[in-house]
Design a protein around this motif. Structure first.
Motif, PDB file in Angstrom:
ATOM      1  N   GLN A 162       0.823  -1.202   0.000  1.00 24.92           N
ATOM      2  CA  GLN A 162       0.000   0.000   0.000  1.00 24.92           C
ATOM      3  C   GLN A 162       0.860   1.257   0.000  1.00 24.92           C
ATOM      4  O   GLN A 162       0.578   2.227  -0.703  1.00 24.92           O
ATOM      5  CB  GLN A 162      -0.921   0.004   1.227  1.00 24.92           C
ATOM      6  N   GLN A 163       1.943   1.246   0.801  1.00 26.39           N
ATOM      7  CA  GLN A 163       2.824   2.405   0.873  1.00 26.39           C
ATOM      8  C   GLN A 163       3.502   2.663  -0.469  1.00 26.39           C
ATOM      9  O   GLN A 163       3.777   3.812  -0.839  1.00 26.39           O
ATOM     10  CB  GLN A 163       3.870   2.205   1.960  1.00 26.39           C
ATOM     11  N   ALA A 164       3.757   1.608  -1.230  1.00 26.40           N
ATOM     12  CA  ALA A 164       4.390   1.764  -2.541  1.00 26.40           C
ATOM     13  C   ALA A 164       3.447   2.421  -3.549  1.00 26.40           C
ATOM     14  O   ALA A 164       3.893   3.050  -4.513  1.00 26.40           O
ATOM     15  CB  ALA A 164       4.842   0.395  -3.066  1.00 26.40           C
ATOM     16  N   LYS A 165       2.150   2.288  -3.320  1.00 25.98           N
ATOM     17  CA  LYS A 165       1.160   2.821  -4.255  1.00 25.98           C
ATOM     18  C   LYS A 165       0.741   4.245  -3.926  1.00 25.98           C
ATOM     19  O   LYS A 165       0.285   4.980  -4.802  1.00 25.98           O
ATOM     20  CB  LYS A 165      -0.086   1.926  -4.258  1.00 25.98           C
ATOM     21  N   GLN A 166       0.818   4.624  -2.655  1.00 28.32           N
ATOM     22  CA  GLN A 166       0.322   5.930  -2.236  1.00 28.32           C
ATOM     23  C   GLN A 166       1.206   6.489  -1.134  1.00 28.32           C
ATOM     24  O   GLN A 166       1.909   5.739  -0.460  1.00 28.32           O
ATOM     25  CB  GLN A 166      -1.130   5.810  -1.755  1.00 28.32           C
ATOM     26  N   PRO A 167       1.212   7.811  -0.945  1.00 25.41           N
ATOM     27  CA  PRO A 167       2.143   8.416   0.016  1.00 25.41           C
ATOM     28  C   PRO A 167       1.859   8.065   1.470  1.00 25.41           C
ATOM     29  O   PRO A 167       2.767   8.045   2.292  1.00 25.41           O
ATOM     30  CB  PRO A 167       1.974   9.916  -0.230  1.00 25.41           C
ATOM     31  N   THR A 168       0.604   7.804   1.814  1.00 26.88           N
ATOM     32  CA  THR A 168       0.276   7.496   3.208  1.00 26.88           C
ATOM     33  C   THR A 168      -0.658   6.288   3.281  1.00 26.88           C
ATOM     34  O   THR A 168      -1.288   5.912   2.289  1.00 26.88           O
ATOM     35  CB  THR A 168      -0.422   8.679   3.902  1.00 26.88           C
ATOM     36  N   VAL A 169      -0.735   5.701   4.470  1.00 24.04           N
ATOM     37  CA  VAL A 169      -1.683   4.617   4.716  1.00 24.04           C
ATOM     38  C   VAL A 169      -2.464   4.952   5.983  1.00 24.04           C
ATOM     39  O   VAL A 169      -1.964   5.641   6.871  1.00 24.04           O
ATOM     40  CB  VAL A 169      -0.980   3.247   4.892  1.00 24.04           C
TER      41      VAL A 169
END
Length: 478
Positions: free
Chosen positions: A130-137
């Motif tokens: 998830q972190q690789a896809k978007q800046p935050t989780v």
């Protein structure tokens, strides 16, 4: 006894306090204004000192749970489902608990550790994806996904799918939140629940009401039973023959006199209470560490030192975690400051002559309880900084003061109605928290906008974080 004027006349004030989402803060303020014994309603009293714990919750007191817990009994096909947590019937509680209590001992639960490890690894993998896809989780959501999937793994040998889908499977998390939100408010005036939600006359003319929590637990139990009838391995379901479901089934086989409803009660208790309480504590621990950088640095130093000395695995074991004194202190302090329960844990005075508590006579029928958020801030027990985060208080020598603090914790209740699943929570927490902070640098996306919204003390927002692989060498050098 003292208390707000309107509380002498009606339960409406305490219902409104609960509806405001800040009843725990109101209880703290009331005790600081009126003292140890505070009237919350015409027949409801709150006690604000740990010294009253044995009198209210002690094994031999025989004070039954109040009608607040009747509100927390869900409906299935229009019928009430009573479980270990919400039943008021002490005989039923003993009957439900006696056959399975041994399964929940920490000695036995450690045998589930490999299955907790599997879920932790999936959690780490999915977080990094998830972190690789978007800046935050949204770490708050992921911690709850983790807690539910662990419970699925150890109860049914199958994750529920929260981590895999990164979603609220069947809307069960939202359902539990709404159920407890309803209970926390209406539980202040249980008559409202009897007049509507559990009114037999009204229910006769309405479609049968079904608890989504019970339905979810029963569906998972049916899947598990179907798999066991086909053999240990099916096309898509390999199960552990020593999981909770297997042991529940064995218990019923050994004693056929146990009603079929017990299986529903046991599995529902695992799904409902076992997952939500753990998620609340996990979020609280992470919140306090991220908002207290000095504590986080101290914990990371302890973890890095243990790793450098070969005392820490990639996925921390239960045994390894027990040697991490500062980790233990942080977990205890988070449970003290942010107990999963923010209401008085109500009991009913049963003795015909009533009872004396803290110099006050309580007549028979009085509803009495202690709110952990009040008790855990008693300065006589926890010190002048009882309102503040200070894990170091738990590092003091194991003297009488430390023993008094230990006895005063109501994080999982007290007495014979202590949460049966607390060891499951501790197993998950003492493994995941050190694994998480040894592996990652975690920071709030907008730390100045962090906000804690409580209703049954569940985090609703403000938990967006960045997650990066952590450089342990820096901690060792510090």
């Amino acid at each position: 006894m003292s208390g707000p004027l309107w509380s002498r006349l009606s339960d409406i004030p305490r219902l409104l306090w609960a509806r405001s989402d800040h009843i725990h803060e109101k209880h703290i303020a009331l005790h600081r204004k009126y003292g140890v014994v505070v009237r919350l309603g015409p027949n409801c009293v709150s006690i604000g000192t740990p010294s009253a714990i044995p009198a209210i919750y002690g094994t031999g007191t025989n004070l039954q749970k109040s009608d607040f817990y009747r509100v927390l009994q869900p409906l299935a096909h229009g019928r009430v489902v009573q479980g270990l947590f919400n039943t008021q019937d002490e005989a039923l509680h003993r009957a439900l608990k006696r056959p399975i209590a041994g399964i929940y001992s920490m000695t036995n639960l450690v045998s589930f550790e490999p299955y907790v490890d599997t879920t932790i690894r999936i959690f780490l993998q999915r977080m990094e994806e998830q972190q690789a896809k978007q800046p935050t989780v949204n770490l708050g959501a992921w911690l709850q996904f983790f807690a539910f999937d662990v419970m699925g793994e150890i109860t049914f040998s199958r994750r529920f799918g929260f981590l895999d889908t990164a979603s609220d499977v069947d809307g069960i998390i939202d359902s539990i939140y709404r159920f407890f939100s309803y209970g926390s408010v209406i539980g202040q005036m249980p008559v409202l629940d009897r007049l509507w939600a559990k009114n037999p006359l009204i229910n006769r003319f309405l479609p049968s009401k079904n608890s989504s929590v019970v339905a979810f637990a029963v569906a998972r139990a049916n899947e598990r039973q179907a798999a066991s009838e086909k053999g240990t391995v099916t096309d898509d379901y390999e199960y552990n023959s020593r999981d909770f479901m297997s042991r529940f089934l064995e218990t019923r086989q050994k004693d056929p006199s146990l009603p079929p409803g017990f299986l529903t009660a046991w599995t529902t208790s695992n799904v409902q209470a076992g997952s939500d309480t753990t998620a609340i504590l996990l979020r609280a621990i992470v919140h306090f560490l991220l908002t207290h950088p000095a504590s986080l640095a101290k914990l990371r130093h302890e973890l890095a030192t243990a790793r450098a000395e070969g005392r820490l695995s990639d996925v921390v074991t239960w045994k390894e975690s027990r040697d991490l004194s500062y980790l233990d202190a942080c977990i205890k302090e988070a449970g003290r400051l942010h107990s999963p329960v923010g209401l008085a844990m109500e009991r009913v005075v049963a003795a015909p002559q009533g009872m004396e508590v803290c110099g006050t006579h309580l007549p028979k029928g009085t509803v009495v309880g202690l709110n952990p958020w009040v008790v855990h801030r008693d300065k006589r027990i926890f010190g002048e900084d009882a309102d503040e985060w200070n894990p170091d208080r738990w590092l003091r020598p194991k003297d009488e003061q430390r023993a008094a603090m230990e006895r005063s914790l109501l994080t999982f209740g007290a007495g014979h109605r202590t949460c049966l699943g607390k060891n499951i929570s501790y197993l998950e927490i003492y493994k995941l928290i050190p694994t998480l902070f040894a592996r990652y640098d975690i920071t709030f996306e907008t730390p100045d906008e962090w906000k804690l919204v409580n209703h049954w003390l569940v985090f609703q927002e403000g938990f967006n974080v960045t997650v990066r692989i952590h450089d342990e060498k820096k901690d060792v050098e510090k």
